[in-house]
Each structure stands twice: as structure tokens, then as C-alpha cells.
Design a protein around this motif. Structure first.
Motif, PDB file in Angstrom:
ATOM      1  N   SER A   5      60.635 -82.123  20.186  1.00 21.12           N
ATOM      2  CA  SER A   5      59.339 -82.749  19.973  1.00 21.12           C
ATOM      3  C   SER A   5      59.472 -84.062  19.217  1.00 21.12           C
ATOM      4  N   ILE A   6      58.574 -84.964  19.534  1.00 25.01           N
ATOM      5  CA  ILE A   6      58.348 -86.180  18.760  1.00 25.01           C
ATOM      6  C   ILE A   6      56.905 -86.075  18.266  1.00 25.01           C
ATOM      7  N   ARG A   7      56.670 -86.360  16.993  1.00 30.12           N
ATOM      8  CA  ARG A   7      55.318 -86.286  16.451  1.00 30.12           C
ATOM      9  C   ARG A   7      54.871 -87.667  16.000  1.00 30.12           C
ATOM     10  N   ILE A   8      53.700 -88.045  16.421  1.00 29.09           N
ATOM     11  CA  ILE A   8      53.069 -89.286  15.972  1.00 29.09           C
ATOM     12  C   ILE A   8      52.021 -88.915  14.933  1.00 29.09           C
ATOM     13  N   ILE A   9      52.054 -89.584  13.811  1.00 30.79           N
ATOM     14  CA  ILE A   9      51.033 -89.404  12.780  1.00 30.79           C
ATOM     15  C   ILE A   9      50.006 -90.523  12.960  1.00 30.79           C
ATOM     16  N   THR A  50      46.862 -87.764   9.630  1.00 32.23           N
ATOM     17  CA  THR A  50      47.460 -87.996   8.316  1.00 32.23           C
ATOM     18  C   THR A  50      47.217 -86.803   7.393  1.00 32.23           C
ATOM     19  N   LYS A  51      46.182 -86.020   7.667  1.00 37.31           N
ATOM     20  CA  LYS A  51      45.907 -84.831   6.844  1.00 37.31           C
ATOM     21  C   LYS A  51      47.050 -83.821   6.923  1.00 37.31           C
ATOM     22  N   THR A  52      47.764 -83.780   8.049  1.00 39.11           N
ATOM     23  CA  THR A  52      48.853 -82.812   8.194  1.00 39.11           C
ATOM     24  C   THR A  52      50.043 -83.143   7.302  1.00 39.11           C
ATOM     25  N   LEU A  53      50.098 -84.350   6.775  1.00 44.42           N
ATOM     26  CA  LEU A  53      51.208 -84.733   5.898  1.00 44.42           C
ATOM     27  C   LEU A  53      51.251 -83.887   4.628  1.00 44.42           C
ATOM     28  N   GLN A  54      50.123 -83.300   4.246  1.00 51.67           N
ATOM     29  CA  GLN A  54      50.075 -82.452   3.056  1.00 51.67           C
ATOM     30  C   GLN A  54      51.008 -81.251   3.195  1.00 51.67           C
ATOM     31  N   PHE A  55      51.238 -80.805   4.440  1.00 45.20           N
ATOM     32  CA  PHE A  55      52.128 -79.669   4.672  1.00 45.20           C
ATOM     33  C   PHE A  55      53.597 -80.048   4.470  1.00 45.20           C
ATOM     34  N   LYS A  63      53.561 -93.022   7.510  1.00 44.25           N
ATOM     35  CA  LYS A  63      52.420 -93.935   7.532  1.00 44.25           C
ATOM     36  C   LYS A  63      51.955 -94.111   8.969  1.00 44.25           C
ATOM     37  N   ALA A  64      50.686 -93.868   9.210  1.00 45.19           N
ATOM     38  CA  ALA A  64      50.122 -94.033  10.550  1.00 45.19           C
ATOM     39  C   ALA A  64      50.165 -95.494  10.973  1.00 45.19           C
ATOM     40  N   ALA A  65      50.383 -95.699  12.266  1.00 45.52           N
ATOM     41  CA  ALA A  65      50.352 -97.040  12.884  1.00 45.52           C
ATOM     42  C   ALA A  65      51.331 -98.019  12.232  1.00 45.52           C
ATOM     43  N   PHE A 110      54.468-100.664  27.116  1.00 43.61           N
ATOM     44  CA  PHE A 110      53.139-100.983  26.607  1.00 43.61           C
ATOM     45  C   PHE A 110      52.962-100.318  25.258  1.00 43.61           C
ATOM     46  N   ARG A 111      51.858-100.627  24.593  1.00 42.90           N
ATOM     47  CA  ARG A 111      51.579-100.048  23.277  1.00 42.90           C
ATOM     48  C   ARG A 111      50.409 -99.077  23.361  1.00 42.90           C
ATOM     49  N   ASP A 112      50.502 -98.015  22.568  1.00 41.09           N
ATOM     50  CA  ASP A 112      49.383 -97.079  22.461  1.00 41.09           C
ATOM     51  C   ASP A 112      48.371 -97.638  21.455  1.00 41.09           C
ATOM     52  N   PRO A 113      47.230 -96.985  21.255  1.00 37.83           N
ATOM     53  CA  PRO A 113      46.213 -97.524  20.340  1.00 37.83           C
ATOM     54  C   PRO A 113      46.683 -97.726  18.896  1.00 37.83           C
ATOM     55  N   ASP A 114      47.732 -97.018  18.473  1.00 40.07           N
ATOM     56  CA  ASP A 114      48.269 -97.198  17.123  1.00 40.07           C
ATOM     57  C   ASP A 114      49.389 -98.238  17.075  1.00 40.07           C
ATOM     58  N   GLY A 115      49.714 -98.844  18.216  1.00 37.94           N
ATOM     59  CA  GLY A 115      50.759 -99.858  18.255  1.00 37.94           C
ATOM     60  C   GLY A 115      52.146 -99.331  18.563  1.00 37.94           C
ATOM     61  N   ASN A 116      52.292 -98.026  18.788  1.00 36.65           N
ATOM     62  CA  ASN A 116      53.591 -97.464  19.149  1.00 36.65           C
ATOM     63  C   ASN A 116      53.990 -97.935  20.542  1.00 36.65           C
ATOM     64  N   LEU A 117      55.256 -98.254  20.729  1.00 34.37           N
ATOM     65  CA  LEU A 117      55.743 -98.650  22.043  1.00 34.37           C
ATOM     66  C   LEU A 117      55.934 -97.434  22.929  1.00 34.37           C
ATOM     67  N   VAL A 118      55.507 -97.569  24.193  1.00 43.13           N
ATOM     68  CA  VAL A 118      55.629 -96.508  25.192  1.00 43.13           C
ATOM     69  C   VAL A 118      56.333 -97.101  26.402  1.00 43.13           C
TER      70      VAL A 118
END
Length: 136
Positions: A5-9, A50-55, A63-65, A110-118
Motif C-alpha cells: 500500500s501507498i497512503r496519501i495524507i 490528517t486526523k489519522t496521523l494521531q494514530f 504533511k498533507a499536499a 499529471f497532478r492530483d488535487p493535492d499536487g501529488n504526481l500521478v
């Protein structure tokens, strides 16, 4: 060992899930408002708020985006068909139109809405086709 898995925050799970469902054609499994997964035969793209970072120890873990190094890559049957299907919806976030790379894949970026490259790619040389034969 297997990469599973890859997880995007992100600060907007709903927006990112909708985007990835649209570009991949894969329906996400939404476990909570803060966590979803898009499952493929070989790996999962997880999307967490970002709420899941508490775990994992707190807000400073990720950091998101803020991604400036990773590219999320999808092996597709026909990169030109996929480009035609989604080109309008990913403008103005297109980075590179379909191009054959020196390592034998034809891809577009291309970039997703958070700016990640796809990257969507299809192997086109005999060597690349052989390399990915078990994944297609």
C-alpha cells in the motif's frame, strides 16, 4: 517482502477519493470519513485524513499536499486510451502528455488535487512488456 500500500495524507479525503475514483475507474472502499482505499490486484492506494496521523504519533508525522519526491504509478492496458478518457478532467494539472520513456514505458503524468504526481503507463518495448507481463 511485498509492497502492499501507498497512503496519501490529505486535508480533504472526499475530494481526493472522488478524483482517484474518476481517473482510475476503481470504486473506493470508504471505511470512515477519514480513511478510504482503492484496491488493485497488486497494491492498494490508501487515502487518509490528517486526523489519522494521531494514530501514528501526531500531526508532525506527515504533511498533507507537501509531496515533492514520489510519483504514484498505475500500469494501464492502453495509455493512449486512458489519456483520451481523462485528458479533459485533468487539465490544467497535466505535466506530460503521452511520451515513450527511455526505459520502455509510454506514459503521461499529471497532478492530483493535492499536487501529488500521478503516472499512467503502458509497457511498449519487448523488455518492458516482459517485465510487467505478470501484472497485466
Amino acid at each position: 517482502m511485498n509492497l502492499i500500500s501507498i497512503r496519501i495524507i490529505t486535508t480533504d479525503v472526499k475530494k481526493l477519493v472522488k478524483f482517484y475514483e474518476q481517473v482510475t475507474g476503481i470504486a473506493a472502499i470508504q471505511y470512515t470519513d477519514d480513511f478510504a482505499e482503492l484496491q488493485t490486484p497488486s497494491a492498494t492506494l490508501a487515502i487518509g485524513s490528517t486526523k489519522t496521523l494521531q494514530f501514528f504519533g501526531g500531526d508532525e508525522i506527515a504533511k498533507a499536499a507537501q509531496n515533492q519526491t514520489a510519483i504514484i504509478e498505475f500500469l494501464v492496458k492502453d495509455v493512449d486510451d486512458e489519456y483520451s478518457r481523462i485528458a479533459q478532467s485533468i487539465q490544467p494539472d497535466m505535466v506530460q502528455k503521452p511520451t515513450t520513456m527511455p526505459w520502455g514505458n509510454k506514459s503521461f503524468l499529471f497532478r492530483d488535487p493535492d499536487g501529488n504526481l500521478v503516472n499512467f503507463f503502458t509497457p511498449v518495448t519487448p523488455e518492458a512488456i516482459k517485465k510487467f507481463a505478470s501484472n497485466s
